[in-house]
Design a protein around this motif. Structure first.
Motif, mmCIF file in Angstrom:
data_model
loop_
_atom_site.group_PDB
_atom_site.id
_atom_site.type_symbol
_atom_site.label_atom_id
_atom_site.label_comp_id
_atom_site.label_asym_id
_atom_site.label_seq_id
_atom_site.Cartn_x
_atom_site.Cartn_y
_atom_site.Cartn_z
ATOM 1 N N CYS A 131 -2.473 2.757 16.820
ATOM 2 C CA CYS A 131 -2.271 2.812 15.281
ATOM 3 C C CYS A 131 -1.071 2.179 14.667
ATOM 4 C CB CYS A 131 -2.336 4.261 14.994
ATOM 5 S SG CYS A 131 -1.052 5.332 15.447
ATOM 6 N N ALA B 74 -5.385 -1.559 15.247
ATOM 7 C CA ALA B 74 -5.583 -0.485 15.384
ATOM 8 C C ALA B 74 -7.256 -0.171 15.805
ATOM 9 C CB ALA B 74 -5.177 0.464 14.403
ATOM 10 N N ARG C 250 -0.603 -11.233 9.486
ATOM 11 C CA ARG C 250 -0.643 -9.840 10.042
ATOM 12 C C ARG C 250 0.328 -8.986 9.359
ATOM 13 N NH1 ARG C 250 -2.065 -7.428 15.532
ATOM 14 N NH2 ARG C 250 -0.443 -5.836 15.999
ATOM 15 N N GLY C 251 0.120 -7.875 8.958
ATOM 16 C CA GLY C 251 1.161 -6.895 8.254
ATOM 17 C C GLY C 251 1.490 -5.737 9.184
ATOM 18 N N GLY C 252 1.168 -4.774 8.975
ATOM 19 C CA GLY C 252 1.285 -3.628 9.917
ATOM 20 C C GLY C 252 0.435 -3.489 11.179
ATOM 21 N N LEU D 245 4.140 -11.035 8.791
ATOM 22 C CA LEU D 245 4.811 -11.115 7.624
ATOM 23 C C LEU D 245 5.997 -10.010 7.667
ATOM 24 C CD1 LEU D 245 4.198 -13.065 5.464
ATOM 25 C CD2 LEU D 245 2.177 -12.594 6.926
ATOM 26 N N ALA E 193 1.241 0.381 7.414
ATOM 27 C CA ALA E 193 0.637 -0.474 6.486
ATOM 28 C C ALA E 193 1.606 -1.121 5.640
ATOM 29 C CB ALA E 193 -0.889 -0.018 5.715
ATOM 30 N N ILE F 73 -2.377 -4.008 2.671
ATOM 31 C CA ILE F 73 -3.412 -3.051 1.818
ATOM 32 C C ILE F 73 -4.090 -3.900 0.779
ATOM 33 C CG2 ILE F 73 -2.141 -1.098 2.552
ATOM 34 C CD1 ILE F 73 -1.329 -0.957 -0.424
ATOM 35 N N ASN G 87 -4.843 -7.021 1.373
ATOM 36 C CA ASN G 87 -5.876 -7.950 1.747
ATOM 37 C C ASN G 87 -6.965 -7.214 2.361
ATOM 38 O OD1 ASN G 87 -5.754 -11.099 2.081
ATOM 39 N ND2 ASN G 87 -3.431 -10.276 1.956
ATOM 40 N N ALA H 246 -7.328 -1.500 0.228
ATOM 41 C CA ALA H 246 -7.353 -0.506 0.926
ATOM 42 C C ALA H 246 -7.609 0.788 0.053
ATOM 43 C CB ALA H 246 -5.909 -0.154 1.876
ATOM 44 N N GLY I 11 -7.365 5.384 -0.023
ATOM 45 C CA GLY I 11 -6.566 6.630 0.552
ATOM 46 C C GLY I 11 -6.879 7.723 0.038
ATOM 47 N N GLY J 237 -7.276 -11.900 4.567
ATOM 48 C CA GLY J 237 -6.462 -13.121 5.037
ATOM 49 C C GLY J 237 -7.281 -14.295 5.214
ATOM 50 N N VAL K 57 -2.298 -16.701 2.420
ATOM 51 C CA VAL K 57 -1.302 -15.739 2.983
ATOM 52 C C VAL K 57 -0.575 -15.213 1.607
ATOM 53 C CG1 VAL K 57 0.654 -15.298 4.269
ATOM 54 C CG2 VAL K 57 -1.120 -16.815 5.222
ATOM 55 N N SER L 15 -6.217 9.423 14.543
ATOM 56 C CA SER L 15 -5.607 9.187 15.685
ATOM 57 C C SER L 15 -5.649 10.551 16.574
ATOM 58 C CB SER L 15 -4.224 8.882 15.443
ATOM 59 O OG SER L 15 -3.816 7.937 14.580
ATOM 60 N N HIS M 231 -12.476 10.949 2.551
ATOM 61 C CA HIS M 231 -12.099 11.066 1.158
ATOM 62 C C HIS M 231 -13.249 11.339 0.129
ATOM 63 C CE1 HIS M 231 -8.918 8.976 3.111
ATOM 64 N NE2 HIS M 231 -9.694 7.777 3.108
ATOM 65 N N HIS N 126 -12.224 0.187 4.620
ATOM 66 C CA HIS N 126 -11.357 -0.306 5.859
ATOM 67 C C HIS N 126 -11.628 -1.996 5.835
ATOM 68 C CE1 HIS N 126 -11.635 3.812 8.039
ATOM 69 N NE2 HIS N 126 -10.836 3.698 7.150
HETATM 70 C C1 LIG Z 1 -4.557 6.166 11.411
HETATM 71 C C2 LIG Z 1 -5.293 5.085 10.346
HETATM 72 C C3 LIG Z 1 -5.575 5.537 9.121
HETATM 73 C C4 LIG Z 1 -6.164 4.635 8.118
HETATM 74 N N1 LIG Z 1 -6.516 5.138 6.730
HETATM 75 C C5 LIG Z 1 -6.768 4.349 5.939
HETATM 76 C C6 LIG Z 1 -7.302 4.722 4.599
HETATM 77 O O1 LIG Z 1 -7.038 6.049 4.386
HETATM 78 N N2 LIG Z 1 -7.935 4.144 3.876
HETATM 79 C C7 LIG Z 1 -7.852 2.818 4.131
HETATM 80 O O2 LIG Z 1 -8.358 1.767 3.190
HETATM 81 N N3 LIG Z 1 -7.514 2.205 5.377
HETATM 82 C C8 LIG Z 1 -7.144 2.951 6.355
HETATM 83 N N4 LIG Z 1 -6.745 2.312 7.501
HETATM 84 C C9 LIG Z 1 -6.959 0.947 7.769
HETATM 85 C C10 LIG Z 1 -5.747 0.131 7.485
HETATM 86 O O3 LIG Z 1 -4.357 0.805 7.760
HETATM 87 C C11 LIG Z 1 -5.589 -0.482 6.208
HETATM 88 O O4 LIG Z 1 -6.811 -1.352 6.191
HETATM 89 C C12 LIG Z 1 -4.331 -1.075 5.780
HETATM 90 O O5 LIG Z 1 -4.510 -1.729 4.615
HETATM 91 C C13 LIG Z 1 -3.942 -2.456 6.806
HETATM 92 O O6 LIG Z 1 -2.708 -2.651 6.461
HETATM 93 P P1 LIG Z 1 -1.768 -3.500 7.475
HETATM 94 O O7 LIG Z 1 -0.629 -4.080 6.888
HETATM 95 O O8 LIG Z 1 -1.683 -2.969 8.779
HETATM 96 O O9 LIG Z 1 -2.575 -4.939 7.506
HETATM 97 P P2 LIG Z 1 -3.277 -5.654 9.021
HETATM 98 O O10 LIG Z 1 -3.805 -4.812 10.098
HETATM 99 O O11 LIG Z 1 -1.893 -6.385 9.639
HETATM 100 O O12 LIG Z 1 -4.216 -6.718 8.447
HETATM 101 C C14 LIG Z 1 -5.302 -6.171 7.759
HETATM 102 C C15 LIG Z 1 -5.935 -7.755 7.090
HETATM 103 O O13 LIG Z 1 -5.146 -8.073 6.120
HETATM 104 C C16 LIG Z 1 -4.579 -9.358 6.353
HETATM 105 N N5 LIG Z 1 -3.266 -9.515 6.065
HETATM 106 C C17 LIG Z 1 -2.269 -8.905 6.092
HETATM 107 N N6 LIG Z 1 -1.292 -9.279 5.646
HETATM 108 C C18 LIG Z 1 -1.434 -10.310 4.935
HETATM 109 C C19 LIG Z 1 -0.836 -11.261 4.044
HETATM 110 N N7 LIG Z 1 0.333 -10.988 3.810
HETATM 111 N N8 LIG Z 1 -1.355 -12.206 3.615
HETATM 112 C C20 LIG Z 1 -2.757 -12.442 3.839
HETATM 113 N N9 LIG Z 1 -3.466 -11.442 4.519
HETATM 114 C C21 LIG Z 1 -2.895 -10.469 5.269
HETATM 115 C C22 LIG Z 1 -4.896 -9.560 7.973
HETATM 116 O O14 LIG Z 1 -5.122 -10.869 8.168
HETATM 117 C C23 LIG Z 1 -6.080 -8.779 8.146
HETATM 118 O O15 LIG Z 1 -7.273 -9.278 7.677
HETATM 119 C C24 LIG Z 1 -6.200 3.207 8.463
HETATM 120 C C25 LIG Z 1 -5.700 2.697 9.613
HETATM 121 C C26 LIG Z 1 -5.448 3.955 10.584
HETATM 122 C C27 LIG Z 1 -4.685 3.274 12.132
#
Ligand SMILES: Cc1cc2nc3c(=O)[nH]c(=O)nc-3n(C[C@H](O)[C@H](O)[C@H](O)COP(=O)(O)OP(=O)(O)OC[C@H]3O[C@@H](n4cnc5c(N)ncnc54)[C@H](O)[C@@H]3O)c2cc1C
Ligand code: SF4
Ligand code: SF4
Lengths: 409, 463
Positions: free
Chosen positions: A18, B29, B66-68, B87, B135, B140, B142, B145, B147, B197, B201, B324, B372, B417
């Motif tokens: 995660c 994840a 890739r972000g988080g 990033l 995240a 978020i 891209n 997201a 929540g 993405g 970027v 998780s 939600h 998602h």
């Molecule tokens: C435990 C858990 C709970 C979650 N709960 C939710 C929730 O409640 N609601 C929800 O919507 N999602 C949820 N998610 C999913 C996820 O966390 C989200 O989609 C979040 O927005 C992803 O952010 P990240 O920075 O990790 O992006 P990443 O996983 O790194 O990337 C996600 C996408 O964005 C693109 N990207 C990332 N950064 C950039 C950038 N700077 N420029 C261009 N493209 C980029 C990537 O290429 C990819 O396509 C959850 C995930 C987990 C593991």
């Protein structure tokens, strides 16, 4: 598969990637966000290490990932699956040590020193110089165990840079020589920092004085007090550590001790949580000195302090609040955003092997402590103290407490 | 020179290429195993991002931003040879203006870190996915997201004023503005939001911020059947109470949360609804009481309310970690969790939830439900062992039935998602059910305008 490997597989196997842990892992930003130096990366690589080992391939390429872990357990606090990347790293280091692969030379040197000199540096009489004139008995039921932690601090900085070497490759050469000729470590006193030595001795005297004023009767082993083995344990030398912990326990018993008073969080955590697992019948009562000081014995002063809670206190021990409680009695305490179980490591554990990562962690922590708004930073661990000092002013809690102890107590 | 040297010339000290350093970037994840990147690059500036993209474009090398790395759909891993661009080094909050209601931030800032800074000024950035600790702003944006607070504040798209984004050919676009309004031609900012993405970027963003709720109170209402819970949510909304969050969990999810030791539910029941109300301190008690009455009238068998901050925080953390926590209930380590992420109009919730219950039994799958619920978003967490082909068949069938159910009730196959790798087929299904396949063609044409060689995050959203 060894039992350590089995436990490693079990711990890492629960992870679902995660990424929460990565967000709080201090070594990730300090390594320039190289994920293999962050919590999630370590857990993934833990599984990878086992796969490589099972395939009969080398595992030393994973060393930097696991040896750069601070064992700070920040990751565990946020992992919803209860995975501890710190433990994963620890077990991975044990696997490496037991297979003799990937262990940094400096780590092997530390093991050798501890097994040979019962300390990281052969301190001799300097270890007990702080107690001169205090007439502390050498044996008794309650034993003050410094574990040499305060005393070693006057060597830590110069020694670390000496062993790391100035020029490229120098570090390896120096460590190589010392590994071959361990007596070279007897030259260590040349690297002693007198000023720090004096300050650390004062801290220990302050602690002894406060305990005395609380009416606690205690003994002290003096020069022959062994180092508890913390670093050897942290570096993963499990079998040496088991043997060494038995030796230390024997020394404690020889003095007739039933209760052990610790003065630093590393020794306290080790004796409380690890020794009972390593030494059969380890039945000492282990207390930290701050638990024996009564809050009523202290009075409020005008200090405003930011408090850095050491990881080994805030996270390894359930509800350990004695130092914080005392501090609140004597000063206005400002806590940084990362506090309590969410405290942030000082970077100390990486100082020897990964000074750049350690530096980044220390800077990040000091920034938080400054932002908290106290006029000075206080901590309750000699390792944290010296590390934080690299980035600003910091003082040991004992110096503040002793000033604010009621004259009549 | 080789790839490593060329990238290092652009981002000194910011290129990883040894196998052990690349491995952590081969997963996000989701349950997908990505391909090992050919290199990972960690730029610090927009200029570096631009030069790396131009270099990769010139050499026809794919790039995955890739972000988080918390994507649940495989969006942030490479499916083919690609450079992963992390990033995370771009992690500065550049400015916060309460007066302008705007924060300017770099793409790698993590959402919780941003909110910590904002909270000191009495502000929040409302989008708060369960993963907000890790995240990033770029992530978020891209994934657009959602929540826990969507029911009140909407999704990420409602909070993005402007973007700085870099195209694959290296050109830097500044879209939208830091102002609350700007009508400057086609809304390319919104187009990039949710594009996973595949278009550009994102390097910086202007985010809309808002004052923190004054005070918050929480009700936990326990239900014996899912339809009553659905009805209760509808009744709350019909009553004019605007909850700040409205989340639900089924028994399996509650068991999972309890097994991690983060929270213990006071009442044992098959379903729980977690409802937050906000307002001035003196009004909270009244609002909690009013909500409790409505919940009681609509079948809640136990109601517990609290205003204790620590308790609320623990429950919030437990809910955020629900997904998780579920992994603790895997039968073996081969089990993974596939997440159905549907959304339906809240008025259809009772019928949809009942139907899902029937599908779980009919398809013979092991599913934990939470979501939600305030905005009609249901997460069906389906346990599956991919090495068991019979089970895989059952899970696929359930996942499809779930999506069909959402569509039958005027909902969507993907709520928050995103599409990533996982939901490419379901996306096609949704547009074909609307007889709007052409929409997908238009999206693909747009993609080729932004990224003519198709190098940005290939294999995602469309096949
Ligand atoms: C435990 C858990 C709970 C979650 N709960 C939710 C929730 O409640 N609601 C929800 O919507 N999602 C949820 N998610 C999913 C996820 O966390 C989200 O989609 C979040 O927005 C992803 O952010 P990240 O920075 O990790 O992006 P990443 O996983 O790194 O990337 C996600 C996408 O964005 C693109 N990207 C990332 N950064 C950039 C950038 N700077 N420029 C261009 N493209 C980029 C990537 O290429 C990819 O396509 C959850 C995930 C987990 C593991
Ligand atoms: S927080 Fe826990 S489950 Fe999540 S990636 Fe880290 S170790 Fe794995
Ligand atoms: S113990 Fe500390 S340094 Fe090690 S992985 Fe966990 S958070 Fe990171």
């Amino acid at each position: 598969m060894s039992s350590t490997e089995q436990r490693l597989l079990e711990e890492a196997g629960r992870c679902i990637n995660c990424g929460f842990c990565e967000a709080v892992c201090p070594t990730l930003p300090s390594s320039g966000y190289n994920s293999s130096r962050g919590a999630r990366g370590r857990v993934m690589l833990g599984r990878e290490l086992l796969d490589s080992a099972a395939r009969g391939e080398g595992i030393s390429q994973f060393a930097d990932s696991f040896f750069s872990c601070l064992d700070c357990y920040a990751c565990l606090q946020v992992c919803p699956a209860g995975v501890n990347a710190g433990r994963v790293s620890h077990m991975a280091r044990e696997v490496m040590a037991s297979r003799g692969e990937g262990v940094p030379q400096l780590a092997r040197l530390m093991e050798k020193m501890i097994m040979r000199y019962h300390s990281i540096v052969p301190l001799g009489r300097r270890a007990s110089a702080w107690a001169k004139g205090l007439n502390i008995p050498a044996a008794g039921e309650t034993l003050l165990y410094t574990g040499q932690m305060y005393q070693l601090m006057s060597y830590s900085s110069a020694m670390t840079s000496f062993l790391q070497g100035r020029g490229k490759g120098m570090g390896r050469a120096i460590v190589g020589s010392v590994l071959r000729l361990p007596w070279l470590m007897r030259l260590a006193p040349l690297l002693n920092d007198r000023e720090i030595e004096g300050e650390m001795a004062n801290s220990l005297r302050n602690i002894a004085t406060m305990l005395g004023r609380e009416g606690v009767q205690f003994c002290y082993m003096g020069e022959s007090e062994p180092y508890p083995g913390t670093l050897m344990h942290d570096l993963g030398f499990a079998s040496s550590m088991k043997e060494y912990a038995s030796f230390v326990t024997g020394e404690l018993r020889k003095r007739g001790a039933k209760r052990v008073i610790t003065v630093d969080p590393h020794t306290h955590d080790l004796l409380k949580n690890t020794y009972p697992q390593l030494v059969e019948g380890f039945d000492f009562e282990v207390v930290h000195y701050t638990e024996l000081l009564h809050p009523e014995s202290f009075i409020m002063g005008s200090d405003e302090v930011s408090f850095h809670e050491p990881c080994h206190m805030a996270r390894r021990l359930d509800d350990f609040s004695a130092p914080a409680r005392l501090l609140e009695r004597v000063a206005k305490v400002r806590l940084p955003d990362s506090s309590g179980r969410k405290t942030h490591c000082c970077g100390g554990p990486d100082e020897l092997l990964y000074p750049d990562i350690a530096g980044g962690v220390t800077r990040a922590r000091m920034k938080q402590l400054r932002e908290a708004g106290g006029k000075q930073t206080v901590t309750a661990c000699p390792v944290c103290l010296l590390n934080l000092r690299r980035e600003g002013e910091a003082m040991d809690i004992s110096s503040l407490l002793v000033r604010r102890m009621r004259p009549d107590s | 020179m080789g790839l490593h040297e060329d990238l290092t010339a652009i981002v000194p000290d910011g290129v990883l290429s040894s196998r052990e350093e690349l491995i952590p970037y081969s997963r996000d994840a989701s349950h997908f195993q990505g391909k090992l990147p050919v290199a990972v690059v960690l730029p610090r500036t927009t200029e570096q991002v631009s030069r790396v993209l131009k270099y990769c474009n010139d050499h026809s090398i794919s790039v995955v931003a890739r972000g988080g790395g918390t994507s649940l759909t495989g969006a942030s891993i490479a499916v083919d040879n690609a450079v992963v661009m992390s990033l995370l080094r771009m992690d500065s909050v550049l400015s916060i203006s309460v007066e302008d209601r705007c924060a300017e931030v770099e793409a790698g800032v993590r959402i919780d870190n941003l909110n910590l800074k904002l909270s000191k000024l009495g502000q929040i950035f409302p989008p708060d996915p369960g993963s907000s600790i890790a995240a990033t702003v770029g992530g978020i944006i891209n994934t657009n997201a959602g929540g826990l607070h969507c029911v009140r504040y909407g999704t990420t798209k409602d909070w993005i004023l402007g973007l700085e984004a870099v195209l694959m050919d290296g050109s830097v676009l500044r879209l939208g503005n830091r102002t609350l309004k700007s009508r400057i031609g086609y809304d390319l900012t919104s187009l990039i939001v949710g594009s996973e993405g595949t278009l550009a970027v994102v390097t910086r963003a202007f985010l809309k911020i808002v004052s923190k709720p004054e005070d918050v109170g929480r009700v936990l209402a326990f239900f014996m059947d899912i339809e009553s819970l659905g009805r209760a949510v509808a009744a709350i909304k019909a009553s004019g109470i605007e909850p700040l969050t409205a989340e639900y969990m089924d028994r399996m999810t509650m068991d999972a949360v309890e097994s991690t030791g983060t929270f213990k539910f006071e009442v044992r029941a098959p379903y729980v609804l977690l409802l937050d109300v906000d307002g001035p301190g003196e009004a909270i008690g009244r609002r909690l009481a009013a909500a409790s009455v409505i919940l009681g009238e609509n079948g809640a068998t136990g109601i517990v309310s609290t205003r204790d901050r620590d308790e609320m925080e623990r429950l919030y953390t437990a809910r955020k970690g629900a997904y998780s926590s579920l992994l603790k209930l895997r039968k073996s380590e081969r089990d993974v969790v596939v997440i159905g992420d549907i959304v339906v109009p809240p008025s259809s919730l009772p019928a949809v939830l009942r139907r899902i219950g029937e599908l779980v039994l009919a398809d013979g799958v092991r599913v934990a439900l939470f979501g939600h619920i305030g905005d009609g978003n249901i997460h069906a967490n389906i346990f599956v062992d991919f090495s068991d082909s019979a089970e895989m068949g059952r899970v696929e069938s359930f996942h499809t039935h779930l999506a069909e159910t959402a569509l039958e009730h005027g909902g969507s196959v993907s709520a928050e998602h995103g599409i990533g790798i996982e939901k490419i087929g379901l996306l096609r299904m949704e547009y074909s059910s609307r007889h709007s396949e052409k929409a997908l063609d238009i999206m693909k044409s747009m993609k080729s305008l932004f990224d003519p060689k198709g190098l940005l995050n290939p294999g995602k959203v469309f096949d």
